[in-house]
Design a protein around this motif. Structure first.
Motif, PDB file in Angstrom:
ATOM      1  N   MET A  59       0.842  -1.191   0.000  1.00  0.00           N
ATOM      2  CA  MET A  59       0.000   0.000   0.000  1.00  0.00           C
ATOM      3  C   MET A  59       0.881   1.247   0.000  1.00  0.00           C
ATOM      4  N   LEU A  60       0.338   2.326  -0.570  1.00  0.00           N
ATOM      5  CA  LEU A  60       1.058   3.596  -0.610  1.00  0.00           C
ATOM      6  C   LEU A  60       0.332   4.642   0.229  1.00  0.00           C
ATOM      7  N   LEU A  61       1.095   5.505   0.877  1.00  0.00           N
ATOM      8  CA  LEU A  61       0.494   6.626   1.592  1.00  0.00           C
ATOM      9  C   LEU A  61      -0.103   7.601   0.575  1.00  0.00           C
ATOM     10  N   GLN A  62      -1.305   8.031   0.854  1.00  0.00           N
ATOM     11  CA  GLN A  62      -1.983   8.960  -0.033  1.00  0.00           C
ATOM     12  C   GLN A  62      -1.461  10.382   0.149  1.00  0.00           C
ATOM     13  N   ALA A  63      -1.589  11.169  -0.903  1.00  0.00           N
ATOM     14  CA  ALA A  63      -1.104  12.544  -0.858  1.00  0.00           C
ATOM     15  C   ALA A  63      -1.999  13.436  -0.002  1.00  0.00           C
ATOM     16  N   GLN A  64      -3.305  13.251  -0.071  1.00  0.00           N
ATOM     17  CA  GLN A  64      -4.249  14.188   0.547  1.00  0.00           C
ATOM     18  C   GLN A  64      -4.020  14.438   2.041  1.00  0.00           C
ATOM     19  N   PRO A  65      -3.923  13.390   2.890  1.00  0.00           N
ATOM     20  CA  PRO A  65      -3.744  13.671   4.324  1.00  0.00           C
ATOM     21  C   PRO A  65      -2.465  14.447   4.629  1.00  0.00           C
ATOM     22  N   ILE A  66      -1.404  14.144   3.917  1.00  0.00           N
ATOM     23  CA  ILE A  66      -0.129  14.814   4.179  1.00  0.00           C
ATOM     24  C   ILE A  66      -0.158  16.255   3.660  1.00  0.00           C
ATOM     25  N   TYR A  67      -0.762  16.480   2.504  1.00  0.00           N
ATOM     26  CA  TYR A  67      -0.909  17.844   1.994  1.00  0.00           C
ATOM     27  C   TYR A  67      -1.718  18.699   2.971  1.00  0.00           C
ATOM     28  N   ASP A  68      -2.818  18.139   3.469  1.00  0.00           N
ATOM     29  CA  ASP A  68      -3.668  18.916   4.377  1.00  0.00           C
ATOM     30  C   ASP A  68      -2.978  19.136   5.731  1.00  0.00           C
ATOM     31  N   ALA A  69      -2.202  18.157   6.176  1.00  0.00           N
ATOM     32  CA  ALA A  69      -1.449  18.326   7.424  1.00  0.00           C
ATOM     33  C   ALA A  69      -0.401  19.420   7.264  1.00  0.00           C
ATOM     34  N   MET A  70       0.245  19.475   6.108  1.00  0.00           N
ATOM     35  CA  MET A  70       1.233  20.522   5.854  1.00  0.00           C
ATOM     36  C   MET A  70       0.573  21.897   5.778  1.00  0.00           C
ATOM     37  N   SER A  71      -0.633  21.961   5.212  1.00  0.00           N
ATOM     38  CA  SER A  71      -1.354  23.236   5.158  1.00  0.00           C
ATOM     39  C   SER A  71      -1.707  23.708   6.569  1.00  0.00           C
ATOM     40  N   TYR A  72      -2.132  22.777   7.400  1.00  0.00           N
ATOM     41  CA  TYR A  72      -2.434  23.104   8.796  1.00  0.00           C
ATOM     42  C   TYR A  72      -1.186  23.617   9.501  1.00  0.00           C
ATOM     43  N   LEU A  73      -0.073  22.947   9.264  1.00  0.00           N
ATOM     44  CA  LEU A  73       1.175  23.336   9.915  1.00  0.00           C
ATOM     45  C   LEU A  73       1.597  24.729   9.493  1.00  0.00           C
ATOM     46  N   GLU A  74       1.422  25.057   8.237  1.00  0.00           N
ATOM     47  CA  GLU A  74       1.795  26.378   7.751  1.00  0.00           C
ATOM     48  C   GLU A  74       0.902  27.451   8.371  1.00  0.00           C
ATOM     49  N   THR A  75      -0.366  27.133   8.585  1.00  0.00           N
ATOM     50  CA  THR A  75      -1.277  28.088   9.221  1.00  0.00           C
ATOM     51  C   THR A  75      -0.898  28.329  10.679  1.00  0.00           C
ATOM     52  N   GLU A  76      -0.550  27.228  11.375  1.00  0.00           N
ATOM     53  CA  GLU A  76      -0.207  27.318  12.796  1.00  0.00           C
ATOM     54  C   GLU A  76       1.173  27.915  13.025  1.00  0.00           C
ATOM     55  N   ASN A  77       2.071  27.648  12.105  1.00  0.00           N
ATOM     56  CA  ASN A  77       3.456  28.081  12.287  1.00  0.00           C
ATOM     57  C   ASN A  77       4.033  28.525  10.943  1.00  0.00           C
ATOM     58  N   PRO A  78       3.651  29.690  10.466  1.00  0.00           N
ATOM     59  CA  PRO A  78       4.114  30.140   9.149  1.00  0.00           C
ATOM     60  C   PRO A  78       5.608  30.407   9.122  1.00  0.00           C
ATOM     61  N   GLY A  79       6.152  30.401   7.924  1.00  0.00           N
ATOM     62  CA  GLY A  79       7.577  30.678   7.764  1.00  0.00           C
ATOM     63  C   GLY A  79       8.255  29.633   6.906  1.00  0.00           C
ATOM     64  N   LYS A  80       9.483  29.927   6.535  1.00  0.00           N
ATOM     65  CA  LYS A  80      10.255  29.020   5.691  1.00  0.00           C
ATOM     66  C   LYS A  80      10.584  27.745   6.451  1.00  0.00           C
ATOM     67  N   LYS A  81      10.333  26.610   5.819  1.00  0.00           N
ATOM     68  CA  LYS A  81      10.559  25.313   6.466  1.00  0.00           C
ATOM     69  C   LYS A  81      11.446  24.431   5.591  1.00  0.00           C
TER      70      LYS A  81
END
Length: 242
Positions: A59-81
């Protein structure tokens, strides 16, 4: 330093609350956040994986959960990562990479599981990294190893500021042998030079033994190091003694 980890097994990282890394958090030198990207799934079963297009095992990890988690992270902690994907095909982690990571303000580690990732996840990352030519069941343990190695180079984390500089691989050589009390333990004595009080002789002994250990155990490292004239001389002496 801010470090965020994306994983579906967040409790594995409780170990980072102990020892040196735990103390770094207490001192405010490290802000550690673990995000369970399973929380960002959009399906009722909370699956984060699916079968690969074109067929194949696993099985492969899907893109959607990780993309949305990264979007959440950027909202909570913006800046260059700097975003690190744990991938067996990635560049091998080493001391130089740890030193480079230690200079970042924000690090993100994405931990894989199962047979791999949807390739589109890689569009989110800056570094694809492996800890060696072997396969583990997930990226959690490699992530912990890299965080531990990285934090040692963050000022204030180690009690002795010189510790990280003197240990194995910091200068390309393996670390010299070390001893502590008693000077004679069951007939095994500490090398006399270390109790002589002559700091120059001790320095030369340590350098020579570091070169000796590297030559015996990891001769490949010597091919990547620009040796000083003193080191070249000591290395010739070692080879003549062997």
């Amino acid at each position: 330093m801010d470090i965020s980890i994306l994983s579906i097994f967040p409790r594995m990282f409780d170990a980072l609350n102990e020892s040196v890394i735990g103390k770094a958090q207490e001192k405010g030198l490290l802000n550690l956040q673990v995000i369970d990207f399973r929380d960002f799934t959009t399906n009722k079963q909370h699956h984060v994986d699916d079968t690969p297009y074109g067929g194949g095992a696993g099985m492969l990890l899907q893109a959607q959960p990780i993309y949305d988690a990264m979007s959440y992270l950027e909202t909570e902690n913006p800046g260059k990562k700097r975003v690190v994907l744990l991938d067996p095909a990635g560049k091998t982690f080493d001391t130089k990479m740890a030193q480079s990571f230690a200079k970042e303000e924000q690090l993100v580690f994405i931990c894989g599981h199962y047979e791999g990732f949807d390739e589109r996840i890689k569009d989110l990352v800056t570094d694809e990294v492996s800890i060696g030519d072997y396969i583990l069941t997930g990226g959690e343990l490699p992530t912990m190893s890299m965080i531990d190695a990285t934090m040692r180079f963050v000022p204030g984390v180690l009690g002795n500021n010189f510790s990280a500089e003197e240990e194995s691989f910091s200068h390309g050589l393996l670390e010299y042998p070390q001893y502590t009390r008693p000077a004679d333990f069951r007939g095994k004595e500490v090398p006399e030079v270390l109790t002589s009080g002559n700091h120059e002789k001790i320095r030369i002994w340590r350098l020579k033994e570091s070169l000796r250990k590297t030559l015996i155990r990891r001769p490949d490292l010597l091919e990547t190091i620009d040796l000083t004239k003193e080191e070249e001389k000591l290395l010739r002496e070692i080879r003549s003694e062997m």
